[in-house]
Every structure is written in C-alpha cells, then in structure tokens.
Design an enzyme around this catalytic site. Structure first.
Site, short mmCIF file in Angstrom:
data_model
loop_
_atom_site.label_atom_id
_atom_site.label_comp_id
_atom_site.label_asym_id
_atom_site.label_seq_id
_atom_site.Cartn_x
_atom_site.Cartn_y
_atom_site.Cartn_z
N ARG A 60 0.73 -1.26 0.16
CA ARG A 60 -0.11 -0.07 0.03
C ARG A 60 0.73 1.16 -0.07
NH1 ARG A 60 -2.32 -0.31 4.62
NH2 ARG A 60 -1.03 1.36 5.66
N TYR A 63 -15.72 18.01 -16.12
CA TYR A 63 -15.94 16.44 -16.07
C TYR A 63 -17.21 16.07 -15.09
CZ TYR A 63 -15.55 11.41 -15.29
OH TYR A 63 -15.72 10.19 -15.17
N ASP A 91 -6.25 19.20 -15.01
CA ASP A 91 -6.54 17.95 -15.65
C ASP A 91 -6.14 17.71 -16.91
OD1 ASP A 91 -7.79 15.70 -16.54
OD2 ASP A 91 -9.66 15.83 -15.34
N LYS A 111 -7.35 6.46 -19.63
CA LYS A 111 -7.63 6.99 -21.00
C LYS A 111 -6.50 7.07 -21.74
CE LYS A 111 -11.71 8.10 -19.22
NZ LYS A 111 -11.45 8.18 -17.76
#
Length: 381
Positions: free
Chosen positions: A48, A101, A173, A198
């Site tokens: 982690r 978004y 972004d 993406k």
C-alpha cells in the site's frame, strides 16, 4: 533532455538487475522481507505504501510530465479525491470549470460539499471571470484543458498567475491532452492530474489515475495521504499502464490525424449544427490551444442539428464507433454525454446540451472512420 518517446520507453525501466529482463517485472507481493527490524530493501515494506512496479510507472509519468514527483492511483477520481483532501479544509473554496467532467462535479458537489467545501463554476477560457471568482478562501483553481465534453480551452499561464496571486494552487486535469500534447507544469501549473485509464494507458484494459508535481512539500503530503487512505493501483494495473504509455507519442499522432479528418467531415455535414474541436480555426480557444498544445488531440464533440433524437440515433447507428463511455483507447467510441458520462450534472448549472455527441477518435484507418460516421449522419438527415 531526452526525447518524449525515449523517456516513455526507458524512464524507470532499467533492465532487471537479476535476470536482465528488459521489461520491468510485475511484483504482486503485498509485503517484503526485512533485514532486521526496519531494515527494508529499497524502502519497500508493504505494497500500500510502495511497490516496485508502481515505482517504475511513477518514474515514467514524472519524466513524461516534466515533474519531480508522480503518484499512481487506482483511478482518476481516487487521485482527485486524495489531492483535494490534501489541499483543502472545511471552509475553503475551489474554482472548477463551468463545463467540468461530471465525475469531478459529483465529487465536489455531492461529497466534499458536505464537509464544508465551497465551489464556484467558472468559464476558465475567460481570465477575467476567474479573477472575479477567486476569494480569500480560495485554495484551489481546478482546470481542465481541453474540457470534457465541450472541449473548452483554459489559458494555463494566465490561470496560474491568477491562482498564485490569490495564494491558491492551480491543478490541471491533462487527461484529454495527454503528456505528449501538453505540459501544464511548464506552463505554471502546480499539479497535473490524469485519468490514466484514458490516453496514458491507451488500450481500454485498465483503470487508473495519477498526480504529478514538482512541489516537494506537496508531494510529501500526497504521499502520506495516499498511503493513509489506500488509494493505490494493483501491481498488474500499474504494469499495464506502464506498458501502454510506451506508445503514447505514436498513438497521439494517429489520434490527432484521424480527429482532424472527423472534424472536417462534421464541419461540412448538414446533420451537424456545430463542431467543438480546438483544432478548428473558428474554435474560440484555437489560438491559445495552438500555443499550449503540440497538436489538438483525438476528442471531438458536436451538436446534432436534429436535436436530442438525432443525437441518439447517430450514437445508435455507427458501426466502428462503439457506443460506450470512457475515451482515449485505440478503438473509436461514441456517446451521448447528457445521458451517459455527464448524467450526474443533469439539472445543474453544468448540464450539457441534449443534442451533444462526443466521439473519442481511435487509431483505426481514417477512411473507415470517416465512412462510418458519415453513414450515421446521412441516416438522420
């Protein structure tokens, strides 16, 4: 500095010292043997906190965005949530795009608002509007450029100047542009965000996110918070993203080639009311995009002349453009944002037009894509 593709293929990816393997291995281990209490090997103790496969991806992403620090996440929204936890406290204010978004809006409006965070949607293409929107409590200006799904363009240097003048951080972004087409850190941004699902991953086979910054103090805060909340990708997901990013440059060139042809088709077709693509000279953000971006990318949106019904029929008629959410993969996708990716903004000030269609133009043969979309447009004339 080495070229972009050289960095994509080699940054963080030295041959394995034990076997000589030229491809970084996947390290699925959750824990690591220590040479005595606290005697970690390379700083690895629990996956982690850190994992060697994730480290390779993070070094690659930092090199591609020109930053000193990168952090890979299990999703773009996980990255967004972690960053906003770091940068904001109850009573703070964030400026977001007026065409943000839908997932970003949902996070801010439906989750963070209940923790005392205030927000203002602003047309970030207008620096004056941004300047008027910042407050003494503004700690973050959150920009997208191009925006999803209306392809708006923010002036990143101007936004950075305004944000910094107000004592706020500028977050960009960069998902639609990708690191290959745009470098926000070099333009004044403090942090770059990606949904690596993406273009960075590029093959529609992995979900992920990333934050990149050169701010050492901020990086330490992100590192601590990411470990505390556990928003990390699996080693296999990190490896898939690492592999996909190697071909980012060649893919983005082909995406851009094909998108330019699609925009040309849409501009001339009577079934289309308006085309939203920053590569078109008539786009209001064209000149700024030309300064900030290497090319204009693979995303194109348009308004169907026949209203919502026509938009839905176009989405249902294409054969090569698959009706699906997401974007940035090698395959072409088509969607109706109002009822799909941006349903969460319905009824809000960010609601998108009901005749809007968004296409993610893939890297198939351009002639085939043009023929497919033309046939769908012809069918609704």
């Amino acid at each position: 500095m080495q070229g972009f593709s050289t960095r994509a293929i080699h940054a963080g990816q030295d041959p394995d010292p034990t076997t000589g393997a030229v491809i970084p291995p996947i390290h699925p281990s959750s824990t690591y043997a220590q040479d005595g209490v606290g005697g970690t090997r390379g700083g690895y103790e629990y996956s982690r906190a850190a994992n060697p496969t994730r480290t390779a991806l993070q070094e690659q992403l930092a090199a591609l965005e020109g930053g000193r620090h990168a952090f890979a996440f299990g999703s773009g929204m996980g990255a967004s949530d972690t960053l906003l936890r770091v940068l904001m406290r109850p009573g703070d204010h964030v400026v977001i795009p007026h065409d943000a978004y839908g997932g970003t809006f949902r996070l801010v409006d439906k989750v963070l608002k209940h923790w005392g965070i205030e927000y203002t949607p602003v047309d970030l293409a207008d620096p004056r509007a941004l300047r008027e929107a910042v407050r003494p409590t503004t700690t973050v200006v959150w920009a997208e450029s191009p925006t999803n799904p209306l392809l708006g363009i923010a002036d990143i240097p101007a936004s950075a100047e305004i944000a910094h003048g107000a004592g706020a951080k500028l977050v960009v972004d960069n998902t639609f542009a990708s690191p290959y087409l745009q470098q926000p850190l070099a333009l004044g941004a403090d942090v770059v965000l990606h949904s690596t699902t993406k273009y960075v991953g590029g093959h529609s086979d992995v979900v992920g996110g990333a934050l990149i910054t050169s701010d050492d103090e901020l990086a330490e805060q992100v590192r601590f918070t990411q470990n505390a909340v556990g928003s990390v990708p699996s080693p296999f997901d990190a490896w898939l993203t690492l592999r996909g990013a190697k071909t980012l440059a060649v893919r983005m060139e082909r995406h851009s080639d094909n998108a330019e042809r699609i925009a040309e088709l849409l501009t001339a077709h009577p079934a289309v009311e308006r085309v939203l693509y920053p590569g078109l000279p008539e786009h209001p953000g064209h000149e700024i995009a030309a300064k900030q971006m290497r090319r204009f990318g693979g995303m194109v949106s348009f308004l169907a002349a026949g209203g919502s019904g026509a938009a839905l029929r176009i989405c249902a008629t294409t054969k090569l453009f698959t009706l699906a959410e997401s974007l940035g993969g090698v395959e072409s996708l088509i969607e109706h944002p109002g009822q799909m990716t941006h349903l969460s903004v319905a009824g809000s000030m960010l609601e998108v037009p009901d005749n809007l269609v968004r296409v993610s133009v893939g890297i198939e043969d351009g002639d085939d894509l043009v023929d497919d979309l033309r046939a769908a447009l012809d069918a609704v004339r």
